[in-house]
Write a protein that holds these residues in place. Structure first.
Motif, mmCIF file in Angstrom:
data_model
loop_
_atom_site.group_PDB
_atom_site.id
_atom_site.type_symbol
_atom_site.label_atom_id
_atom_site.label_comp_id
_atom_site.label_asym_id
_atom_site.label_seq_id
_atom_site.Cartn_x
_atom_site.Cartn_y
_atom_site.Cartn_z
ATOM 1 N N ASP A 64 2.860 7.324 10.751
ATOM 2 C CA ASP A 64 2.532 6.237 9.819
ATOM 3 C C ASP A 64 2.345 6.834 8.429
ATOM 4 O O ASP A 64 1.466 7.689 8.247
ATOM 5 C CB ASP A 64 1.207 5.568 10.213
ATOM 6 C CG ASP A 64 1.287 4.822 11.529
ATOM 7 O OD1 ASP A 64 2.395 4.607 12.031
ATOM 8 O OD2 ASP A 64 0.203 4.464 12.046
ATOM 9 N N LYS A 85 0.804 -1.238 0.000
ATOM 10 C CA LYS A 85 0.000 0.000 0.000
ATOM 11 C C LYS A 85 0.827 1.273 0.000
ATOM 12 O O LYS A 85 0.402 2.283 -0.547
ATOM 13 C CB LYS A 85 -1.020 -0.006 1.136
ATOM 14 C CG LYS A 85 -0.569 0.529 2.457
ATOM 15 C CD LYS A 85 -1.725 0.632 3.424
ATOM 16 C CE LYS A 85 -1.170 0.676 4.851
ATOM 17 N NZ LYS A 85 -2.192 0.618 5.870
ATOM 18 N N LYS A 142 -6.207 7.046 8.122
ATOM 19 C CA LYS A 142 -5.192 6.045 7.778
ATOM 20 C C LYS A 142 -5.725 5.205 6.629
ATOM 21 O O LYS A 142 -6.813 4.627 6.722
ATOM 22 C CB LYS A 142 -4.894 5.155 8.992
ATOM 23 C CG LYS A 142 -3.802 4.149 8.688
ATOM 24 C CD LYS A 142 -3.231 3.517 9.947
ATOM 25 C CE LYS A 142 -4.186 2.493 10.515
ATOM 26 N NZ LYS A 142 -3.538 1.624 11.509
ATOM 27 N N GLU A 187 7.073 -6.167 13.167
ATOM 28 C CA GLU A 187 5.932 -5.426 13.712
ATOM 29 C C GLU A 187 6.219 -3.930 13.649
ATOM 30 O O GLU A 187 7.366 -3.515 13.558
ATOM 31 C CB GLU A 187 5.688 -5.828 15.179
ATOM 32 C CG GLU A 187 5.367 -7.307 15.384
ATOM 33 C CD GLU A 187 4.076 -7.743 14.686
ATOM 34 O OE1 GLU A 187 3.181 -6.887 14.489
ATOM 35 O OE2 GLU A 187 3.983 -8.925 14.338
ATOM 36 N N ARG A 188 5.142 -3.148 13.769
ATOM 37 C CA ARG A 188 5.312 -1.693 13.741
ATOM 38 C C ARG A 188 6.337 -1.239 14.771
ATOM 39 O O ARG A 188 7.198 -0.400 14.484
ATOM 40 C CB ARG A 188 3.961 -1.001 13.970
ATOM 41 C CG ARG A 188 4.039 0.530 13.861
ATOM 42 C CD ARG A 188 2.687 1.159 14.197
ATOM 43 N NE ARG A 188 2.723 2.614 14.159
ATOM 44 C CZ ARG A 188 3.251 3.377 15.113
ATOM 45 N NH1 ARG A 188 3.811 2.824 16.177
ATOM 46 N NH2 ARG A 188 3.224 4.697 15.003
ATOM 47 N N SER A 220 9.825 -1.551 13.651
ATOM 48 C CA SER A 220 10.176 -0.513 12.679
ATOM 49 C C SER A 220 10.472 0.815 13.378
ATOM 50 O O SER A 220 11.422 1.514 13.027
ATOM 51 C CB SER A 220 9.046 -0.333 11.661
ATOM 52 O OG SER A 220 8.854 -1.541 10.946
ATOM 53 N N GLY A 261 11.095 -3.712 10.666
ATOM 54 C CA GLY A 261 11.030 -5.095 11.130
ATOM 55 C C GLY A 261 9.643 -5.681 10.988
ATOM 56 O O GLY A 261 8.766 -5.119 10.323
HETATM 57 O O1 C5P Z 1 -0.789 -1.789 9.162
HETATM 58 P P1 C5P Z 1 -1.016 -0.439 9.711
HETATM 59 O O2 C5P Z 1 -1.779 0.475 8.772
HETATM 60 O O3 C5P Z 1 -1.553 -0.394 11.101
HETATM 61 O O4 C5P Z 1 0.441 0.187 9.806
HETATM 62 C C1 C5P Z 1 0.639 1.489 10.318
HETATM 63 C C2 C5P Z 1 1.936 2.058 9.767
HETATM 64 O O5 C5P Z 1 3.043 1.351 10.295
HETATM 65 C C3 C5P Z 1 2.044 1.991 8.243
HETATM 66 O O6 C5P Z 1 2.530 3.233 7.784
HETATM 67 C C4 C5P Z 1 3.005 0.848 8.009
HETATM 68 O O7 C5P Z 1 3.778 1.008 6.847
HETATM 69 C C5 C5P Z 1 3.875 0.917 9.264
HETATM 70 N N1 C5P Z 1 4.450 -0.389 9.635
HETATM 71 C C6 C5P Z 1 5.830 -0.539 9.643
HETATM 72 N N2 C5P Z 1 6.387 -1.757 9.974
HETATM 73 C C7 C5P Z 1 5.614 -2.812 10.275
HETATM 74 C C8 C5P Z 1 4.201 -2.678 10.280
HETATM 75 C C9 C5P Z 1 3.648 -1.446 9.957
HETATM 76 O O8 C5P Z 1 6.553 0.428 9.345
HETATM 77 N N3 C5P Z 1 6.196 -3.973 10.567
#
Ligand code: C5P
Length: 228
Positions: free
Chosen positions: A103, A22, A210, A82-83, A86, A80
């Protein structure tokens, strides 16, 4: 004072049900992640750290940072699983000042919101952007039986940026990361868990959505049309 925007673009975006991840999806004629990067570039933040999926660093440098002239970007690092992994990777790229963790899926953040964040974090050291909920909220059990209806006037939906003094957020992450689990969904939670520091809520915007599921692309296009 130094303000660093840590822009997260390392997610897989599974809920978008798309071929392209996305963050690269076209919205209003440009990749999703370019929108907030351009806004941070034009804002008063000092610098930007971009966090991307493992293997995407060179692609992002060419197709996003160079193409859209994001000259404030001082580092592109790999995120990584999970958020929070990262975010932690982004935090390692700097060592002081204030951070605005954002985000990239919140593509329509405005300079106004960013500047409110910068003022508030310098004052409170810890603040998140959110909006009062428009809907009545119900808490259910796992079988969808309604258990409670919290007082709506104190219920907020939380957005990003989430902003912190560097040592506060770094210390909180250092403490929580060894035992982090997927129940952690934002950065403020980490401060709430690791410290007794108050987190201040500041006003975001109902347009700071979002992009998560396919219909959000339609809302996003409308927000961009409304802006220009
Ligand atoms: O999936 P979701 O919309 O909740 O993700 C929130 C933000 O965190 C997004 O901008 C996504 O690219 C980022 N993210 C990330 N690393 C991850 C999971 C999500 O940078 N492992």
């Amino acid at each position: 004072n130094k303000f660093t925007a840590i822009v997260l673009a390392a997610g897989s975006g599974k809920r978008m049900e798309q071929e392209v991840p996305k963050q690269y999806m076209n919205i209003g004629g440009a990749p999703l992640m370019s929108h907030c990067l351009r806004t941070f570039q034009e804002s008063k933040v000092t610098q930007i750290v971009l966090v991307v999926a493992p293997g995407d660093v060179e692609k992002c440098r060419k197709e996003i940072i160079e193409r859209y002239h994001i000259d404030k970007c001082i580092a592109i690092v790999e995120g990584g699983e999970e958020r929070y992994d990262s975010v932690y990777a982004g935090l390692q790229a700097i060592n002081d000042g204030y951070v605005l963790i954002h985000d990239c899926a919140r593509a329509f953040v405005t300079e106004d919101i960013i500047h409110r964040c910068m003022s508030a974090v310098a004052l409170y050291e810890s603040c998140v952007v959110g909006m009062p909920t428009k809907d009545t909220i119900k808490i259910t059990d796992t079988h969808r039986k309604v258990l409670d209806t919290p007082d709506r006037s104190t219920v907020w939906t939380v957005q990003t940026p989430q902003c912190f003094e560097y040592n506060l957020i770094r210390g909180a992450y250092d403490k929580i990361m060894p035992n982090a689990d997927t129940s952690i969904t934002d950065d403020a939670m980490i401060v709430e868990m690791a410290t007794d520091h108050d987190v201040h809520m500041i006003q975001g915007s109902y347009m700071n959505i979002k992009v998560t599921t396919p219909e959000d692309a339609t809302f996003g296009e409308a927000i961009l049309r409304n802006r220009h």
